[in-house]
Enzyme design. Structure first.
Site, PDB file in Angstrom:
ATOM      1  N   SER A  40      27.076 -20.586 -16.786  1.00 54.91           N
ATOM      2  CA  SER A  40      27.491 -19.668 -16.337  1.00 54.91           C
ATOM      3  C   SER A  40      25.902 -19.249 -15.298  1.00 54.91           C
ATOM      4  O   SER A  40      26.577 -18.088 -14.330  1.00 54.91           O
ATOM      5  CB  SER A  40      27.295 -18.177 -17.033  1.00 54.91           C
ATOM      6  OG  SER A  40      26.183 -18.183 -17.689  1.00 54.91           O
ATOM      7  N   LYS A  81      21.734 -14.072 -17.770  1.00 56.80           N
ATOM      8  CA  LYS A  81      22.451 -13.111 -16.447  1.00 56.80           C
ATOM      9  C   LYS A  81      21.593 -13.283 -15.521  1.00 56.80           C
ATOM     10  O   LYS A  81      20.005 -12.494 -16.079  1.00 56.80           O
ATOM     11  CB  LYS A  81      23.333 -12.562 -16.884  1.00 56.80           C
ATOM     12  CG  LYS A  81      24.112 -13.385 -16.958  1.00 56.80           C
ATOM     13  CD  LYS A  81      25.293 -13.648 -17.478  1.00 56.80           C
ATOM     14  CE  LYS A  81      26.099 -13.933 -18.208  1.00 56.80           C
ATOM     15  NZ  LYS A  81      26.643 -15.351 -18.021  1.00 56.80           N
TER      16      LYS A  81
END
Length: 188
Positions: A40, A81
């Protein structure tokens, strides 16, 4: 002679206990290792990268845009993230361009990935803050909006909603393993 050996053993045990105690305190309150799990954050972070998380940084300052953070996504899973939106802001993406409060914001860390894409592809699908879970008009105090750098393959605020500051473990920017990837990741 016997007393000297006992004293020497005691000194060694005492030194080891102090070393373990210091290591425990540092790991519990200041820094901890984490392993990147999944794609990701590609190309910035690779699956299997081992990093150090600064656990106390947000006790003395607020997150900045583009910080890479580790947060508790569930009781058993932490995610890595990038902070995109901060409290009080409205966030949207249109035609692969990030907008904060209606102003275009460059994301230099995505440039390499965008250059590798075909002209008909987009990295980030269009969305606005109101579309996300919670349907906020601006990001409330105590929350941030996070996205993965690999926008087409990331479970982030677009699905999870905004991330509460009390769920953030800390900031990470140092890859220490594998050896060929040792580096400090810059936020810009």
């Amino acid at each position: 002679m016997e007393k000297k050996k006992k004293s020497e053993w005691f000194d060694w045990i005492k030194a080891l206990l102090i070393a373990f105690g210091i290591a425990f305190i540092i790991r519990m309150f200041f820094f901890t290792p984490i392993v990147v799990d999944g794609p990701s954050m590609m190309p910035t972070l690779h699956n299997g990268d081992q990093m150090i998380v600064n656990k106390f940084i947000y006790d003395i300052q607020n997150p900045d845009r583009f910080d890479i953070v580790v947060f508790h996504a569930s009781e058993k899973k932490d995610f890595i993230k990038r902070v995109i939106g901060l409290p009080g802001e409205h966030v949207s993406v249109k035609n692969d361009v990030l907008h904060i409060d209606g102003e275009k914001v460059k994301e230099p860390f995505l440039q390499e990935r965008k250059e590798d894409m075909h002209s008909y592809q987009t990295l980030t699908g269009d969305f606005q803050l109101e579309d996300l879970p919670g349907e906020y008009e601006t990001i409330p105090e105590g929350y941030v909006l996070v996205l993965g750098d690999n926008r087409n393959n990331s479970t982030d605020s677009r699905m999870l909603g905004l991330v509460s500051m009390d769920k953030i473990v800390g900031k990470t920017s140092f890859i220490y393993w594998p050896l060929d990837r040792i580096q400090i990741i810059h936020d810009d």
